[in-house]
Design a protein around this motif. Structure first.
Motif, PDB file in Angstrom:
ATOM      1  N   ILE A   1       0.853  -1.185   0.000  1.00 56.46           N
ATOM      2  CA  ILE A   1       0.000   0.000   0.000  1.00 56.46           C
ATOM      3  C   ILE A   1       0.889   1.234   0.000  1.00 56.46           C
ATOM      4  O   ILE A   1       1.766   1.378   0.856  1.00 56.46           O
ATOM      5  N   SER A   2       0.676   2.129  -0.958  1.00 59.31           N
ATOM      6  CA  SER A   2       1.375   3.415  -1.008  1.00 59.31           C
ATOM      7  C   SER A   2       0.429   4.480  -0.476  1.00 59.31           C
ATOM      8  O   SER A   2      -0.710   4.600  -0.951  1.00 59.31           O
ATOM      9  N   VAL A   3       0.880   5.249   0.517  1.00 53.87           N
ATOM     10  CA  VAL A   3       0.002   6.216   1.163  1.00 53.87           C
ATOM     11  C   VAL A   3       0.618   7.611   1.142  1.00 53.87           C
ATOM     12  O   VAL A   3       1.839   7.778   1.169  1.00 53.87           O
ATOM     13  N   ALA A   4      -0.244   8.617   1.103  1.00 52.30           N
ATOM     14  CA  ALA A   4       0.135  10.020   1.269  1.00 52.30           C
ATOM     15  C   ALA A   4      -0.598  10.516   2.503  1.00 52.30           C
ATOM     16  O   ALA A   4      -1.824  10.381   2.599  1.00 52.30           O
ATOM     17  N   LEU A   5       0.146  11.054   3.455  1.00 56.92           N
ATOM     18  CA  LEU A   5      -0.426  11.416   4.759  1.00 56.92           C
ATOM     19  C   LEU A   5      -0.302  12.908   5.012  1.00 56.92           C
ATOM     20  O   LEU A   5       0.726  13.520   4.731  1.00 56.92           O
ATOM     21  N   ARG A   6      -1.355  13.481   5.591  1.00 56.30           N
ATOM     22  CA  ARG A   6      -1.346  14.866   6.047  1.00 56.30           C
ATOM     23  C   ARG A   6      -1.879  14.878   7.475  1.00 56.30           C
ATOM     24  O   ARG A   6      -3.029  15.283   7.725  1.00 56.30           O
ATOM     25  N   PRO A   7      -1.051  14.419   8.422  1.00 56.83           N
ATOM     26  CA  PRO A   7      -1.526  14.236   9.808  1.00 56.83           C
ATOM     27  C   PRO A   7      -2.082  15.504  10.434  1.00 56.83           C
ATOM     28  O   PRO A   7      -3.011  15.451  11.237  1.00 56.83           O
ATOM     29  N   GLY A   8      -1.493  16.666  10.081  1.00 61.93           N
ATOM     30  CA  GLY A   8      -1.984  17.913  10.657  1.00 61.93           C
ATOM     31  C   GLY A   8      -3.435  18.186  10.308  1.00 61.93           C
ATOM     32  O   GLY A   8      -4.151  18.844  11.070  1.00 61.93           O
ATOM     33  N   GLU A   9      -3.877  17.658   9.164  1.00 63.34           N
ATOM     34  CA  GLU A   9      -5.267  17.817   8.742  1.00 63.34           C
ATOM     35  C   GLU A   9      -6.110  16.601   9.121  1.00 63.34           C
ATOM     36  O   GLU A   9      -7.323  16.594   8.896  1.00 63.34           O
ATOM     37  N   GLY A  10      -5.440  15.580   9.667  1.00 60.37           N
ATOM     38  CA  GLY A  10      -6.151  14.334   9.957  1.00 60.37           C
ATOM     39  C   GLY A  10      -6.614  13.650   8.690  1.00 60.37           C
ATOM     40  O   GLY A  10      -7.629  12.940   8.687  1.00 60.37           O
ATOM     41  N   ALA A  11      -5.873  13.868   7.603  1.00 63.26           N
ATOM     42  CA  ALA A  11      -6.306  13.365   6.303  1.00 63.26           C
ATOM     43  C   ALA A  11      -5.183  12.609   5.627  1.00 63.26           C
ATOM     44  O   ALA A  11      -4.010  12.751   5.956  1.00 63.26           O
ATOM     45  N   GLY A  12      -5.564  11.811   4.655  1.00 66.33           N
ATOM     46  CA  GLY A  12      -4.596  11.060   3.874  1.00 66.33           C
ATOM     47  C   GLY A  12      -5.324  10.234   2.832  1.00 66.33           C
ATOM     48  O   GLY A  12      -6.552  10.183   2.812  1.00 66.33           O
ATOM     49  N   ASN A  13      -4.562   9.607   1.953  1.00 65.02           N
ATOM     50  CA  ASN A  13      -5.191   8.773   0.927  1.00 65.02           C
ATOM     51  C   ASN A  13      -4.201   7.721   0.440  1.00 65.02           C
ATOM     52  O   ASN A  13      -2.987   7.859   0.623  1.00 65.02           O
ATOM     53  N   THR A  14      -4.750   6.680  -0.144  1.00 63.83           N
ATOM     54  CA  THR A  14      -3.918   5.661  -0.766  1.00 63.83           C
ATOM     55  C   THR A  14      -3.661   6.070  -2.211  1.00 63.83           C
ATOM     56  O   THR A  14      -4.561   6.541  -2.897  1.00 63.83           O
TER      57      THR A  14
ATOM     58  N   PRO B   1      10.383  10.473   2.244  1.00 58.98           N
ATOM     59  CA  PRO B   1      10.294  11.910   2.555  1.00 58.98           C
ATOM     60  C   PRO B   1      10.330  12.742   1.282  1.00 58.98           C
ATOM     61  O   PRO B   1      11.258  12.641   0.487  1.00 58.98           O
ATOM     62  N   ALA B   2       9.281  13.558   1.088  1.00 66.12           N
ATOM     63  CA  ALA B   2       9.127  14.280  -0.176  1.00 66.12           C
ATOM     64  C   ALA B   2       9.494  15.749  -0.068  1.00 66.12           C
ATOM     65  O   ALA B   2       9.844  16.371  -1.057  1.00 66.12           O
ATOM     66  N   GLY B   3       9.395  16.331   1.121  1.00 63.81           N
ATOM     67  CA  GLY B   3       9.730  17.732   1.283  1.00 63.81           C
ATOM     68  C   GLY B   3       8.673  18.677   0.770  1.00 63.81           C
ATOM     69  O   GLY B   3       8.926  19.864   0.612  1.00 63.81           O
ATOM     70  N   ASP B   4       7.460  18.192   0.480  1.00 64.49           N
ATOM     71  CA  ASP B   4       6.402  19.081  -0.015  1.00 64.49           C
ATOM     72  C   ASP B   4       5.257  19.211   0.982  1.00 64.49           C
ATOM     73  O   ASP B   4       4.165  19.653   0.629  1.00 64.49           O
ATOM     74  N   GLY B   5       5.508  18.834   2.233  1.00 66.65           N
ATOM     75  CA  GLY B   5       4.478  18.939   3.260  1.00 66.65           C
ATOM     76  C   GLY B   5       3.626  17.699   3.408  1.00 66.65           C
ATOM     77  O   GLY B   5       2.875  17.569   4.374  1.00 66.65           O
ATOM     78  N   THR B   6       3.715  16.781   2.446  1.00 70.29           N
ATOM     79  CA  THR B   6       2.978  15.522   2.525  1.00 70.29           C
ATOM     80  C   THR B   6       3.936  14.410   2.925  1.00 70.29           C
ATOM     81  O   THR B   6       5.053  14.338   2.422  1.00 70.29           O
ATOM     82  N   LEU B   7       3.501  13.567   3.849  1.00 69.26           N
ATOM     83  CA  LEU B   7       4.315  12.429   4.273  1.00 69.26           C
ATOM     84  C   LEU B   7       3.916  11.220   3.434  1.00 69.26           C
ATOM     85  O   LEU B   7       2.737  10.861   3.389  1.00 69.26           O
ATOM     86  N   ARG B   8       4.890  10.621   2.780  1.00 74.11           N
ATOM     87  CA  ARG B   8       4.599   9.457   1.953  1.00 74.11           C
ATOM     88  C   ARG B   8       5.330   8.237   2.500  1.00 74.11           C
ATOM     89  O   ARG B   8       6.432   8.350   3.036  1.00 74.11           O
ATOM     90  N   ALA B   9       4.702   7.096   2.351  1.00 73.62           N
ATOM     91  CA  ALA B   9       5.320   5.851   2.783  1.00 73.62           C
ATOM     92  C   ALA B   9       4.694   4.699   2.020  1.00 73.62           C
ATOM     93  O   ALA B   9       3.576   4.805   1.505  1.00 73.62           O
ATOM     94  N   ILE B  10       5.439   3.617   1.949  1.00 72.11           N
ATOM     95  CA  ILE B  10       4.920   2.364   1.406  1.00 72.11           C
ATOM     96  C   ILE B  10       4.930   1.345   2.534  1.00 72.11           C
ATOM     97  O   ILE B  10       5.917   1.217   3.255  1.00 72.11           O
ATOM     98  N   VAL B  11       3.818   0.653   2.685  1.00 68.82           N
ATOM     99  CA  VAL B  11       3.691  -0.368   3.720  1.00 68.82           C
ATOM    100  C   VAL B  11       3.479  -1.708   3.035  1.00 68.82           C
ATOM    101  O   VAL B  11       2.532  -1.884   2.265  1.00 68.82           O
ATOM    102  N   MET B  12       4.399  -2.630   3.300  1.00 68.94           N
ATOM    103  CA  MET B  12       4.308  -3.970   2.726  1.00 68.94           C
ATOM    104  C   MET B  12       3.970  -4.967   3.823  1.00 68.94           C
ATOM    105  O   MET B  12       4.532  -4.890   4.919  1.00 68.94           O
ATOM    106  N   GLY B  13       3.041  -5.852   3.552  1.00 66.87           N
ATOM    107  CA  GLY B  13       2.643  -6.852   4.524  1.00 66.87           C
ATOM    108  C   GLY B  13       2.978  -8.251   4.039  1.00 66.87           C
ATOM    109  O   GLY B  13       2.933  -8.539   2.835  1.00 66.87           O
ATOM    110  N   ARG B  14       3.323  -9.100   4.984  1.00 68.87           N
ATOM    111  CA  ARG B  14       3.692 -10.477   4.632  1.00 68.87           C
ATOM    112  C   ARG B  14       3.258 -11.404   5.760  1.00 68.87           C
ATOM    113  O   ARG B  14       3.249 -11.021   6.933  1.00 68.87           O
ATOM    114  N   ASP B  15       2.930 -12.621   5.399  1.00 68.14           N
ATOM    115  CA  ASP B  15       2.676 -13.660   6.397  1.00 68.14           C
ATOM    116  C   ASP B  15       4.019 -14.302   6.724  1.00 68.14           C
ATOM    117  O   ASP B  15       4.475 -15.207   6.040  1.00 68.14           O
TER     118      ASP B  15
END
Length: 262
Positions: free
Chosen positions: A50-63, A134-148
């Motif tokens: 899952i690739s996510v963009a986070l804006r914690p200060g706004e309590g918002a984000g999206n995949t 880290p993008a430096g544009d005010g949005t926090l981005r991360a990729i989360v990989m899950g595995r069994d």
């Protein structure tokens, strides 16, 4: 937390090359993270990406991308819910930490947490690997990989090596979006009467052309795009040839006349 980095295999580098080619060949920036997710899903392999963009200060984000395709429906509200729940990876990324990290190592009693229970119940995931971008544009981005099961030292080493490629992909996407928005503004202002002939330029060549029109040197373009000046000059040679130009000034002039840059 992370041990000595093991050596990667030839196949790992082939997978990284496949990822680079997929990103550079994509003409729609909105599809890039979906391509990245599919390639990472195959590369590790893992249960979910899952690739996510986070804006914690706004309590918002999206995949922005996910794999496999069939998990898309369960992601509608998960990102904003994770922000409210203070999912352990979020403060880690917000602190500008860069190293790939096992999410369970960031909190106590991971296996007794609601995050673990939900991931295992919905996707069969028992371990998650977070990859900050880290993008430096005010949005926090991360990729989360899950595995069994565990990712292991090799999985973390691969994530560490692929991270610079993903950072470059992020810069590439944002540059394509910027150029697309600039073109839309030009169209709205009546600067172009018809769709321009792209002269057979690839997406990366159009990106380089846009930076050329801004007056950037080859070295500055290389820093912006995370490529070498030599690679920039190779792209410029192809741009000149396709436009029929012999200098930077002529190339920019022809590109503006054709509506390729503003």
């Amino acid at each position: 937390m992370l041990g000595a980095m093991p050596k990667l295999h030839t196949g790992d580098y082939e997978l990284m090359l496949d990822l680079v080619v997929a990103v550079l060949e994509s003409e729609d920036p909105d599809d890039v993270w979906q391509l990245v997710a599919r390639n990472l899903h195959r590369a590790f392999p893992c249960t979910t990406v899952i690739s996510v963009a986070l804006r914690p200060g706004e309590g918002a984000g999206n995949t922005e991308g996910w794999a496999p395709e069939d998990i898309g429906g369960m992601l509608d509200d998960v990102v904003e819910r994770r922000i409210r729940e203070q999912y352990p990876l979020i403060p880690y990324v917000a602190a500008r930490e860069r190293a790939p990290v096992i999410v369970g190592d960031l909190c106590d009693n991971w296996r007794q947490s609601l995050w673990y229970d939900e991931a295992r119940r919905l996707c069969g995931t028992t371990q998650q690997l977070g990859l900050p971008l880290p993008a430096g544009d005010g949005t926090l981005r991360a990729i989360v990989m899950g595995r069994d099961g565990d990712f292991g030292a090799h999985g973390i080493a691969f994530a560490t090596r692929v991270q610079p490629l993903l950072l470059a992909a992020d810069r590439h996407v944002r540059e394509l979006c910027r150029l697309r928005e600039a073109a839309a503004v030009a169209v709205a202002a009546g600067a172009r009467k018809a769709a321009p002939d792209d002269h057979g330029l690839t997406p990366r060549e159009r990106t380089v052309l846009g930076l050329l029109a801004e007056g950037l040197t080859s070295e500055a373009m290389g820093r912006r795009l995370a490529i070498s000046p030599h690679t920039v000059n190779r792209h410029l040679e192809k741009v000149y040839r396709k436009l029929g130009a012999h200098s930077r000034v002529t190339a920019v002039s022809l590109a503006r006349t054709a509506g390729l840059v503003v």
